[in-house]
Design an enzyme around this catalytic site. Structure first.
Site, PDB file in Angstrom:
ATOM      1  N   ASN A   9       0.942  -1.277  -0.049  1.00 49.25           N
ATOM      2  CA  ASN A   9       0.084  -0.063   0.081  1.00 49.25           C
ATOM      3  C   ASN A   9       1.021   1.282   0.024  1.00 49.25           C
ATOM      4  O   ASN A   9       1.572   1.635   0.765  1.00 49.25           O
ATOM      5  CB  ASN A   9      -0.926  -0.072   1.326  1.00 49.25           C
ATOM      6  CG  ASN A   9      -1.741   1.086   1.616  1.00 49.25           C
ATOM      7  OD1 ASN A   9      -1.701   2.094   0.639  1.00 49.25           O
ATOM      8  ND2 ASN A   9      -2.272   1.290   2.600  1.00 49.25           N
ATOM      9  N   LYS A  11       0.248   4.241  -0.198  1.00 50.08           N
ATOM     10  CA  LYS A  11      -0.541   5.467   0.417  1.00 50.08           C
ATOM     11  C   LYS A  11      -0.292   6.482  -0.543  1.00 50.08           C
ATOM     12  O   LYS A  11      -0.369   6.566  -1.781  1.00 50.08           O
ATOM     13  CB  LYS A  11      -0.059   5.734   1.847  1.00 50.08           C
ATOM     14  CG  LYS A  11      -0.124   4.582   2.592  1.00 50.08           C
ATOM     15  CD  LYS A  11       0.117   4.718   3.969  1.00 50.08           C
ATOM     16  CE  LYS A  11      -0.008   3.151   4.785  1.00 50.08           C
ATOM     17  NZ  LYS A  11      -0.115   3.540   6.298  1.00 50.08           N
ATOM     18  N   HIS A  93      -9.681   0.989   4.634  1.00 50.36           N
ATOM     19  CA  HIS A  93      -8.358   1.106   5.390  1.00 50.36           C
ATOM     20  C   HIS A  93      -8.482   2.008   6.750  1.00 50.36           C
ATOM     21  O   HIS A  93      -9.315   2.836   6.782  1.00 50.36           O
ATOM     22  CB  HIS A  93      -7.397   1.716   4.691  1.00 50.36           C
ATOM     23  CG  HIS A  93      -5.771   1.616   5.112  1.00 50.36           C
ATOM     24  ND1 HIS A  93      -5.405   2.956   5.928  1.00 50.36           N
ATOM     25  CD2 HIS A  93      -5.018   0.930   5.019  1.00 50.36           C
ATOM     26  CE1 HIS A  93      -4.227   2.537   6.291  1.00 50.36           C
ATOM     27  NE2 HIS A  93      -3.723   1.386   5.766  1.00 50.36           N
ATOM     28  N   GLU A  95      -6.915   4.472   7.648  1.00 51.10           N
ATOM     29  CA  GLU A  95      -6.732   5.998   7.604  1.00 51.10           C
ATOM     30  C   GLU A  95      -8.098   6.480   6.730  1.00 51.10           C
ATOM     31  O   GLU A  95      -8.382   7.799   7.002  1.00 51.10           O
ATOM     32  CB  GLU A  95      -5.634   6.126   6.505  1.00 51.10           C
ATOM     33  CG  GLU A  95      -4.126   5.918   7.279  1.00 51.10           C
ATOM     34  CD  GLU A  95      -3.013   5.382   6.674  1.00 51.10           C
ATOM     35  OE1 GLU A  95      -2.938   5.541   5.260  1.00 51.10           O
ATOM     36  OE2 GLU A  95      -2.268   4.966   7.467  1.00 51.10           O
ATOM     37  N   GLU A 165      -5.219  -5.173  10.349  1.00 54.36           N
ATOM     38  CA  GLU A 165      -4.059  -4.061  10.540  1.00 54.36           C
ATOM     39  C   GLU A 165      -4.529  -3.209  11.877  1.00 54.36           C
ATOM     40  O   GLU A 165      -5.280  -2.436  12.065  1.00 54.36           O
ATOM     41  CB  GLU A 165      -4.182  -3.041   9.691  1.00 54.36           C
ATOM     42  CG  GLU A 165      -3.908  -3.650   8.180  1.00 54.36           C
ATOM     43  CD  GLU A 165      -3.258  -2.437   7.065  1.00 54.36           C
ATOM     44  OE1 GLU A 165      -2.206  -2.728   6.823  1.00 54.36           O
ATOM     45  OE2 GLU A 165      -4.172  -1.616   6.895  1.00 54.36           O
ATOM     46  N   GLY A 171       2.460   2.252  10.701  1.00 54.41           N
ATOM     47  CA  GLY A 171       3.316   3.461  10.532  1.00 54.41           C
ATOM     48  C   GLY A 171       3.994   3.782  11.804  1.00 54.41           C
ATOM     49  O   GLY A 171       4.866   4.953  11.918  1.00 54.41           O
ATOM     50  N   SER A 210       3.433  -2.025  10.272  1.00 55.94           N
ATOM     51  CA  SER A 210       4.924  -2.023  10.267  1.00 55.94           C
ATOM     52  C   SER A 210       5.720  -3.449  10.068  1.00 55.94           C
ATOM     53  O   SER A 210       6.544  -3.906  10.837  1.00 55.94           O
ATOM     54  CB  SER A 210       5.340  -1.513  11.721  1.00 55.94           C
ATOM     55  OG  SER A 210       4.931  -0.399  12.160  1.00 55.94           O
TER      56      SER A 210
HETATM   57  P1  PGA Z   1       2.970   0.300   7.717  1.00 58.57           P
HETATM   58  O1  PGA Z   1       1.315   0.521   7.043  1.00 58.57           O
HETATM   59  O2  PGA Z   1       3.444  -0.964   7.078  1.00 58.57           O
HETATM   60  O3  PGA Z   1       3.723   1.504   7.120  1.00 58.57           O
HETATM   61  O4  PGA Z   1       2.982   0.258   9.089  1.00 58.57           O
HETATM   62  C1  PGA Z   1       0.817  -0.566   6.785  1.00 58.57           C
HETATM   63  C2  PGA Z   1      -0.768   0.079   6.109  1.00 58.57           C
HETATM   64  O5  PGA Z   1      -1.386   1.052   6.630  1.00 58.57           O
HETATM   65  O6  PGA Z   1      -1.296  -0.752   5.242  1.00 58.57           O
END
Ligand code: PGA
Length: 246
Positions: A9, A11, A93, A95, A165, A171, A210
């Site tokens: 992803n 983003k 997601h 976010e 997640e 993140g 992460s």
């Molecule tokens: P990250 O994000 O690997 O940077 O923690 C995962 C995601 O949001 O899909």
């Protein structure tokens, strides 16, 4: 036997140059036992489809509209994602849920739009740190899955991937321990039993939060973890390839 699946992803990170560089590096990946899919920002989807034609890398959108077509300025319909040759879409997601107020109704509607046009929907679920601290993580995830479990037809699940997640691991550099992740994945699979034993057994469940080359192997070796949804580390070709090889 469920296939292994690694999803990247990106983003809101990309440029024409970075898409070319990253996909040129990724297209060397070859392993018939795994599926690899990248999710670039919408303006780069067609370019990514073009650049991955000769490789085994799939391409998907990071979201789609909850509506079919019409006066929805700024939205991208699932049919458009499919029309330009992408075959996957992320839905719900964290976010999108927290920054763009996407609720479970919208997640269901977007999933239905995706399925109706032949996209595979990667539905994301996961609890916040505050929810985990009071022991609500299973209740939260069960609630996020409830409408899908009750309203989709069993056959729809052939085109659904669940991504667990935990919001506190996205993140942040903080990863769920393999045991924490496995426990939640097994719980998600138990929820899918409400659809059917076959759906519970067959649906891929990815872990995200992460994921990096250093922790992927241990996470992916858990019995109910079928691969990963990788954010930050998917922007680095060598790191992402190392995760894909885990
Ligand atoms: P990250 O994000 O690997 O940077 O923690 C995962 C995601 O949001 O899909």
């Amino acid at each position: 036997m469920r296939r292994r699946l690694i999803a990247g992803n990106w983003k809101m990170n990309a440029s024409v140059d970075s898409v070319r560089t990253l996909l040129r590096a990724l297209s060397e990946f070859q392993d018939d036992s795994k599926d690899v899919v990248v999710f670039p920002p919408a303006p780069y989807l067609a370019l990514a489809v073009e650049l991955t034609k000769q490789s085994q890398i799939g391409v998907g959108a990071q979201t789609c509209a909850a509506y079919e077509s019409g006066a929805y300025t700024g939205e991208v319909a699932a049919s458009m994602v499919h029309d330009i040759g992408a075959r996957h879409v992320l839905v719900g997601h964290s976010e999108r849920r927290s920054l763009f107020a996407e609720n479970d109704d919208a997640v269901l509607a977007k999933t239905q739009q995706a399925l109706a046009v032949g996209l595979t929907a990667y539905v994301c679920v996961g609890e916040t740190l505050a929810q985990r601290q009071v022991g609500d993580e299973q209740a939260v995830v069960a609630q996020q899955l409830r409408r899908l479990v009750t309203e989709l037809a069993p056959a729809d699940w052939q085109h659904i991937v669940i991504a667990y997640e935990p919001v506190w691991a996205i993140g942040t550099g903080e990863t769920a321990t393999p045991a924490q992740a496995q426990a939640m994945h097994a719980f998600i699979r138990s929820q899918l039993q409400q659809v059917s034993a076959e759906v519970a057994e067959r649906t891929p469940i990815l872990y995200g939060g992460s994921v990096k080359a250093a922790n992927a192997e241990e996470l992916f070796s858990q019995p109910d973890i079928d691969g990963g949804l990788v954010g930050g580390a998917s922007l680095d070709a060598q790191e992402f390839l190392a995760i894909c090889r885990s």
